[in-house]
Write an enzyme that holds these catalytic residues in place. Structure first.
Site, PDB file in Angstrom:
ATOM      1  CG  ASP A  12      49.732  45.110  21.485  1.00 43.45           C
ATOM      2  OD1 ASP A  12      48.803  46.048  21.886  1.00 43.45           O
ATOM      3  OD2 ASP A  12      50.109  46.288  20.877  1.00 43.45           O
ATOM      4  CG  ASP A  33      72.901  18.893  31.190  1.00 44.94           C
ATOM      5  OD1 ASP A  33      73.689  18.914  32.264  1.00 44.94           O
ATOM      6  OD2 ASP A  33      72.012  18.852  30.808  1.00 44.94           O
TER       7      ASP A  33
END
Length: 1046
Positions: free
Chosen positions: A484, A859
């Site tokens: 959708d 990181d």
């Protein structure tokens, strides 16, 4: 028709300014008004005259006045340039239509009277003619009542055309007043506004105000040559008017063109929803060059040989469409409008899609580890679909169960689920990769037939056609489900057999409970020759383990979802044009508004449905408590995906059973030790929380795969850029790791070079920097390493070891030459392995856990998730088609890097901790052990130590393959012979263990219980004495292009 109908109605004064009363407006009904739900306007639009201009000529006529009209309908605004002569033409068109309808009504009365007398039937009928060359031929729609109220007084238009003598300012002012009055006439009544003539004058159609397609832009009739004759709504072929046939030629077809942000659509007529063709603008063709500051153009005027013809062409990707209109002025308007719609501004990484989530635009992401939670989430989304579902994958199995145990959930088998939704009216579009059958056994033809037979609302395409396209070596590798336009799923998981798994990664299922039939899958042992008898076992469950499958998937909401949908639409339309151009049951698709890039909109409002609100301070991080990054206790409306609320009691205990003491424990048993939220459930390590993130869709596509004008390699660029800019830590999981250094001329992608340079930079700066890479222990293809039919396995091993550890070309060899033993402080490689009994009291077996993830975490703040492997096939753009997403956190938790405070991203940090807790066998109370991924206590004392201990135990119990101590094919054959002599039966990779070990007299099961998690070392020296593992001349793979393997 009485002459009094041509007189001015009450309210019109002699000064020529129209002042219509409401009663008069209501009496002026429009001709050919569309009935009921077919109306374009459901409320009156507003119009204002912005400016009036007169030509620079001494021979001036009021008909030459030009008016700039600004119109607004609901939230849509657009501007029109109209001449007084066009307004006059509109008026005559309305009057003519009224006369024709009255004559038609009288003709019917005469016909009935003559027929009643038995004289003859009237032959022929009133023939409709087009008002002007760019009008369309439409059937009349009228009722007796509407004819009586369809008078547009002629004198109402007289002020516009009445000769005016005086100063130019007076002429312009009076022209403005007269035009405003006439606009009020036909914009004051819905019947008039919805007439064909007025809608054409206002340049509106059914698509104009459909919010999902974006803002209102230019529209109008044009003629095109590349389309066949357009069948009319009554079955009659819609041809050009007689007086236009000689002008344009019979091979040109009249259509209604609709320009929207990001695409140009051609419709049968303004009131038809039938899409004849669409050009989705290709941004790659607009990038231009650094040497030229001139803006590339989508459209340009075409010089016609005949001076009475006016044409232009629109180019996008590998397509060019020629169009004609009725004047030079209209050509210039179209060219300008198309170029404005495709105005380009560069995107990071060279991607077709911009970064999303820079404002509060609804961009959200959620991660899934392994198939269990991902498949259930996809099933939940499909169950709640209301309009459209898009699906594409490298392999799709209609008989796949999305929830297990399979016998308890027959309605959640993929084909059954799609059938249910199709019967509810949901349109389902499935794009399958058409494989080369001699090379692959995924049998997409069978899948296509099964899916097509489900329901007429299921549309299926397979692409490419190898013979016509010349594409034999490359594949469509994306894994996409879009529901959708609201939520999409991308990552490494195909909806096919062998992919479903849980964090336990069991190797047995006898009798079948979780993995039915061919879903009990181990491609190292055997690939099924047929997928039609899906419930029939391919493997003997009492002799062979399944190959556990580890993968990472994610869900996206908001604009990133629609960027993915735009990619699907582009691929679908490209496949449709090349594979099924004349197949009427396979439609073209139009991209929705959120799929359209902001640069197409210029300064327009980006989101018509809900405008994005900027954050108060987008640079200020949102800091959360650490446990919030794991909590799944959000309200249901926040997480509209399936979060398992309870665990099937017998689900975890059936089948084998891996009973090792190091396995992850129930979080509830250690709640007093855990800093996690009390609401954490049994599946906390497999599903993330829906998070606000910055997301950018990246991909690999080219002319063959998506019809683009040039290859897009934004995934490759993203990987290299993110690696180069990493500060502390890079974690990679991938199915392949094949890359090259700068001096390499065979392997072209430069992920390896980026890692090499970043590690050298960290060493020069004397900073702690870690790269951790997890890959499969062996390629997931059939055949023992020494088998004659396993050339593909050996070829892939060759290129992978050439990247990792072999002399001269590998990253470890080059780093060792500079750094020596310190190399392992910066980068290390690992695999995953599991064990268990094949059935109760059955043999002890092991198998590698096949790492199929396509993931990089940087990181603990940035994650890349997608379908792309680290090899040339996936990264160069011109080969396999791929899709992925760069996810950057906007919400942060307090963490640490090498003992220093570090703000880790909620999404990336929780995903990394989930993966590490699974691989290391940690339970909820031990998360703090992996909070800091690069300090020695984590990286060396926990991660590396666990991998080494597990590896040593597996080698002691199984002597399984691959093995650091097996360095040649001769040693491999010797080891295989010893194991078979001792056990009588073993697997292709020596995966069966004796109950007791002769060397120490200990029980094998008890020793295996000392392992923790699944992490093992990658065997860097395996087969290192074998100089070249590539296919020999006596193997068929020798004659295959080498690029296939890397």
């Amino acid at each position: 028709m009485s002459t009094d109908k041509l007189l001015l109605p009450n309210g019109v004064k002699s000064d020529g300014v129209i002042r219509m009363t409401r009663a008069d407006a209501a009496a002026a009904a429009a001709s050919s008004s569309l009935g009921g739900g077919s109306q374009i306007f459901d409320e009156l639009p507003k119009a204002a005259i912005v400016s009036v201009s007169r030509p620079d000529t001494t021979d001036f006529s009021p008909l030459l006045l030009s008016y700039t009209l600004e119109l607004q309908y609901k939230q849509f605004k657009w501007t029109l340039q109209k001449k007084a002569s066009q307004v006059l033409y509109l008026h005559f068109a309305l009057k003519k239509r009224l006369i024709i309808e009255e004559l038609h009504d009288k003709q019917e009365q005469v016909r009935e009277w003559l027929h009643s007398l038995g004289i003859f039937d009237m032959q022929g009928s009133v023939v409709q003619d087009d008002e002007e060359p760019d009008d369309g031929a439409l059937p009349l729609h009228y009722t007796e009542d509407s004819i009586k109220n369809r008078n547009v007084p002629s004198r109402a238009a007289l002020p516009i055309i009445r000769p005016t003598i005086g100063r130019s300012e007076t002429v312009v002012d009076r022209g403005r007043t007269a035009m405003q009055g006439y606009l009020s006439l036909f914009l004051g009544n819905l019947d008039i506004v919805n007439s064909k003539e007025v809608c054409k004058f206002l340049e509106v159609s059914r698509l104009s105000f459909a919010r999902e397609y974006g803002s209102k832009m230019k529209e109008g009739y044009v003629t095109v040559k590349h389309l066949r004759d357009v069948p009319g709504s009554d079955g009659v072929r819609c041809c050009l008017p007689t007086h236009c046939l000689g002008f344009f030629g019979t091979s040109w077809t009249k259509v209604w063109a609709v320009l929207k942000p990001g695409f140009l659509a051609l419709l049968e007529d303004p009131f038809s929803g039938k899409l004849l063709d669409i050009m989705v603008f290709d941004t790659l063709g607009l990038q231009g060059t650094k040497e030229s500051s001139e803006q590339p153009r989508l459209a340009e005027q075409v010089k016609e040989h005949n001076p009475l013809r006016f044409g232009f062409k629109v180019t996008s990707g590998d397509r060019t469409v020629r169009l004609r209109t009725t004047s030079s002025r209209k050509v210039k308007e179209w060219v300008k409008a198309v170029d404005e719609a495709g105005c380009y501004s560069p995107h990071r990484f060279g991607s077709f899609a911009p970064p999303r989530g820079l404002t509060s635009d609804g961009s959200q992401a959620q991660w899934f580890v392994d198939g269990h939670t991902a498949f259930e989430a996809i099933a939940f989304a499909i169950q709640n679909a209301t309009s459209e579902i898009f699906m594409t994958g490298w392999w799709l199995c209609p008989e796949l169960y999305l929830k297990r145990p399979f016998e308890d959930h027959p309605s959640l088998r993929l084909d059954a689920l799609l059938e249910t939704k199709a019967k509810q009216g949901v349109k389902i579009y499935i794009l399958l990769y058409k494989e080369v059958q001699i090379a692959l056994k995924i049998n997409s033809l069978y899948s296509k037939k099964r899916l097509q037979n489900i329901h007429k609302n299921v549309k299926v395409l397979r692409y490419p056609d190898h013979l016509s396209s010349g594409i034999y070596l490359w594949s469509h590798h994306e894994k996409i489900v879009i529901v959708d336009y609201q939520v999409c799923f991308i990552g490494g998981l195909d909806l096919c057999f062998g992919r479903y798994d849980t964090a336990e990664h069991k190797i047995g299922d006898c009798p079948p409970y979780i993995w039915p039939g061919k879903d009990y899958y181990n491609p190292r042992e055997s690939e099924p020759n047929s997928w039609e008898e899906t419930m029939k076992d391919e493997l003997d469950r009492r002799k062979y383990p399944r190959m556990p499958w580890h993968d990472v998937h994610c869900a996206l909401w908001g604009p990133p979802c629609r960027d993915v949908a735009r990619h699907f639409v582009q691929r679908w339309n490209h496949s449709k044009r090349n594979k099924a151009p004349n197949e009427q049951t396979i439609p073209l698709l139009m991209p929705h508004h959120h799929m359209v890039l902001p640069h197409y909109l210029g300064t327009r409002e980006i989101d018509i449905i809900a405008a994005a609100k900027p954050e108060e301070d987008p640079d200020k991080p949102v800091v959360l408590a650490r446990h919030d990054s794991f909590s799944s206790a959000s309200p249901p409306q926040e997480i509209p995906l399936l979060l398992p609320q309870e665990t099937d009691a017998d689900f975890a205990g059936r089948g084998d059973l891996k009973l090792d003491s190091g396995a992850r424990q129930d979080p509830g048993e250690t709640s007093e030790e855990s800093d996690l939220d009390e609401a954490v459930n049994d599946w906390w390590w497999q599903i993330g929380k829906q998070s606000d993130c910055r997301c950018q869709i990246i991909r690999s596509v080219s002319q063959w795969s998506a019809g683009t004008s040039q290859p897009e390699d934004s995934i490759h660029r993203a990987y290299c850029s993110l690696i180069q800019n990493a500060e502390h830590f890079i974690y990679i999981e991938n199915q392949f790791f094949i890359s090259g250094l700068e001096k390499e001329d065979t392997i072209l992608n430069r992920v390896l070079e980026a890692l090499y340079r970043r590690i050298l930079k960290a060493h020069e700066e004397n900073k702690c920097f870690r790269v951790v890479i997890v890959i499969p222990l062996l390629p997931g293809f059939q055949g023992g390493i020494d088998d004659f039919g396993a050339a593909t396995v050996r070829a892939l091993m060759h290129w992978q070891y050439r990247t990792i550890s072999r002399e001269g070309t590998s990253i470890l060899d080059n780093l060792n030459a500079l750094l020596g033993p310190k190399t392992q402080d910066y980068i290390s490689f690992y695999g995953l392995r599991s064990y268990g009994r094949l059935f109760e009291d059955g043999p002890i077996a092991t198998s590698q856990i096949y790492v199929h993830s396509k993931l990089m975490i940087v990181d603990d703040r940035i994650a890349v998730i997608g379908s792309s492997n680290i090899n040339d096939r996936s990264l160069l753009g011109s080969r396999d088609s791929e899709i992925g997403v760069v996810i950057e956190d906007k919400e942060f938790v307090e963490s640490s890097m090498n003992g220093m405070k570090w703000m880790a991203g909620k999404f990336s940090y929780s995903l990394r901790c989930s993966l590490w807790s699974e691989h290391l066998g940690l339970h909820a109370g031990e998360i703090q052990k992996i909070e800091d991924p690069i300090k020695d206590a984590t990286y060396k004392d926990l991660w590396m130590a666990t991998a080494k201990k597990n590896t040593d135990i597996y080698n002691q119990v199984f002597s399984c393959i691959p093995n650091e101590h097996i360095r040649s094919r001769a040693a491999l054959r010797h080891n295989m012979a010893l194991c078979k002599d001792k056990l009588g039966h073993t697997t292709i990779d020596l995966g069966i263990a004796p109950e007791r070990l002769e060397s120490c007299g200990s029980d094998s099961w008890e020793i295996l219980k000392e392992t923790r998690g699944n992490l093992v070392c990658f065997p860097l020296q395996f087969m290192c004495d074998q100089e070249d593992l590539r296919p020999g001349f006596n193997e068929s793979e020798f004659y295959t292009a080498p690029q296939v393997f890397h």
